[in-house]
Design a protein around this motif. Structure first.
Motif, PDB file in Angstrom:
ATOM      1  N   ILE A   1       1.708   3.687   5.200  1.00 28.36           N
ATOM      2  CA  ILE A   1       1.883   3.145   6.554  1.00 28.36           C
ATOM      3  C   ILE A   1       2.544   4.191   7.452  1.00 28.36           C
ATOM      4  O   ILE A   1       2.143   4.376   8.609  1.00 28.36           O
ATOM      5  CB  ILE A   1       2.708   1.853   6.518  1.00 28.36           C
TER       6      ILE A   1
ATOM      7  N   VAL B   1       5.269  -5.169   8.538  1.00 31.04           N
ATOM      8  CA  VAL B   1       3.957  -4.642   8.937  1.00 31.04           C
ATOM      9  C   VAL B   1       3.070  -4.452   7.718  1.00 31.04           C
ATOM     10  O   VAL B   1       3.546  -4.335   6.589  1.00 31.04           O
ATOM     11  CB  VAL B   1       4.108  -3.306   9.708  1.00 31.04           C
ATOM     12  N   SER B   2       1.765  -4.412   7.974  1.00 33.12           N
ATOM     13  CA  SER B   2       0.801  -4.382   6.872  1.00 33.12           C
ATOM     14  C   SER B   2      -0.474  -3.663   7.289  1.00 33.12           C
ATOM     15  O   SER B   2      -0.851  -3.663   8.470  1.00 33.12           O
ATOM     16  CB  SER B   2       0.467  -5.826   6.455  1.00 33.12           C
ATOM     17  N   ILE B   3      -1.141  -3.091   6.318  1.00 39.74           N
ATOM     18  CA  ILE B   3      -2.454  -2.496   6.538  1.00 39.74           C
ATOM     19  C   ILE B   3      -3.559  -3.516   6.301  1.00 39.74           C
ATOM     20  O   ILE B   3      -4.538  -3.581   7.047  1.00 39.74           O
ATOM     21  CB  ILE B   3      -2.664  -1.284   5.607  1.00 39.74           C
TER      22      ILE B   3
ATOM     23  N   THR C   1      -5.363   0.294  14.897  1.00 33.84           N
ATOM     24  CA  THR C   1      -4.212   0.692  14.093  1.00 33.84           C
ATOM     25  C   THR C   1      -3.083   1.186  14.986  1.00 33.84           C
ATOM     26  O   THR C   1      -3.309   1.997  15.893  1.00 33.84           O
ATOM     27  CB  THR C   1      -4.607   1.819  13.111  1.00 33.84           C
TER      28      THR C   1
ATOM     29  N   PHE D   1      -0.395   0.944  10.821  1.00 36.61           N
ATOM     30  CA  PHE D   1      -0.619  -0.408  10.306  1.00 36.61           C
ATOM     31  C   PHE D   1      -1.497  -1.188  11.275  1.00 36.61           C
ATOM     32  O   PHE D   1      -1.683  -0.812  12.437  1.00 36.61           O
ATOM     33  CB  PHE D   1       0.721  -1.129  10.101  1.00 36.61           C
ATOM     34  N   LYS D   2      -2.025  -2.334  10.795  1.00 36.27           N
ATOM     35  CA  LYS D   2      -2.904  -3.179  11.593  1.00 36.27           C
ATOM     36  C   LYS D   2      -2.331  -4.566  11.876  1.00 36.27           C
ATOM     37  O   LYS D   2      -2.727  -5.217  12.850  1.00 36.27           O
ATOM     38  CB  LYS D   2      -4.262  -3.343  10.902  1.00 36.27           C
TER      39      LYS D   2
ATOM     40  N   CYS E   1       5.048  -4.584  -1.391  1.00 34.93           N
ATOM     41  CA  CYS E   1       5.294  -3.243  -0.845  1.00 34.93           C
ATOM     42  C   CYS E   1       5.984  -2.370  -1.886  1.00 34.93           C
ATOM     43  O   CYS E   1       6.929  -2.807  -2.558  1.00 34.93           O
ATOM     44  CB  CYS E   1       6.159  -3.348   0.410  1.00 34.93           C
TER      45      CYS E   1
END
Length: 286
Positions: A239, A152-154, A118, A244-245, A231
């Motif tokens: 986030i 960006v995203s989790i 992360t 985020f990943k 989102c």
């Protein structure tokens, strides 16, 4: 990119001619003087051919995993080039160690990750996107750029962005593009101009970083960005709090421009492909 390919070939040709001429022509110059004259060309060729380092320096938090990549630009279709290290060539030349996106269509987007780790939200910029932009005029605001939209995203499905904006002044003026990637030259080169991970995030004044590239602060995520995917304020705040990943990079010409409904963001003339990705570095990982 075609221009840069020709530049690489030209450098090799110049080096060959220079060496041949120096060997054949009688001269009063010393061997040391001849070698000194060759150094700039030798350095340029070595920069092109011997970056990135293997193995990658563990202290640099580079995105190491390609989640998706569908572009097929001739000569620049190896997606591993986006995760194999940063090979910037400075203010006036763009790196050739890049993965090129398409301008539009499915190949205009790629998604990267840090292998399950992360990217944390810390003070200041949290990650840097490295392209291969370079200055094309004595006017320091005029660059050959590959503007990209960053999200960006989790979970790799729902993405939040930074609500980028194009002012409409000129496609080659950096100040016309706000909150995009692909704008600033890359000075960081893992072989010839190394930095520590923290040095890369040092600001040199204005919006430029010590190692170049475009920095992004997670605190600037905008859940009202019309190009966000799934989102909302809850996800954006999550986030900001937890990091985020996954990171998505999209050529700007493939993204709707909210200021001109029904149209995409413009694309700089003379660019034969989309954004050229050299890599992404995070400030801190967990």
């Amino acid at each position: 990119m075609q221009l840069l390919t020709r530049l690489k070939r030209l450098c090799h040709f110049i080096l060959l001619v220079f060496v041949s001429f120096a060997y054949c022509k009688k001269s009063s110059a010393s061997a040391e003087e001849n070698f000194a004259a060759l150094l700039p060309l030798l350095n340029l060729v070595s920069n092109v051919n011997f970056c990135p380092k293997t193995p990658l320096p563990a202290e640099i938090h580079i995105a190491t995993t390609v989640i998706s990549a569908n572009a097929n630009v001739a000569g620049f279709s190896d997606a591993k080039k986006a995760v194999n290290g940063i090979c910037g060539a400075g203010e006036l030349v763009g790196s050739l160690d890049v993965y090129a996106l398409d301008i539009t269509g499915p190949g205009a987007t790629m998604v990267l990750s840090w292998g399950g780790k992360t990217v944390k939200n810390v003070s200041g910029d949290d990650f840097i996107v490295y392209d291969n932009s370079f200055r094309i005029s004595d006017e320091t605001n005029t660059y050959a750029m590959d503007p990209s939209v960053i999200q960006v995203s989790i979970d790799g499905t729902n993405f939040c962005g930074f609500n980028p904006s194009y002012t409409g002044a000129s496609v080659n003026l950096m100040n016309s593009w706000l909150r995009f990637g692909g704008l600033r030259p890359v000075y960081f080169n893992m072989t010839t101009k190394p930095f520590t991970n923290e040095d890369l995030f040092a600001n040199t004044g204005g919006s430029f970083l010590l190692g170049g590239g475009d920095g992004f602060d997670l605190n600037n995520l905008d859940d009202t960005d019309p190009n966000d995917i799934g989102c909302d304020s809850t996800l954006a705040n999550q986030i900001k709090a937890s990091g985020f990943k996954f990171l998505k990079i999209t050529s700007a010409a493939n993204v709707d421009n909210p200021n001109t409904p029904g149209s995409k963001f413009p694309w700089p003339p003379g660019s034969y492909n989309g954004s050229d990705i050299d890599g992404v570095v995070a400030r801190e990982l967990q």
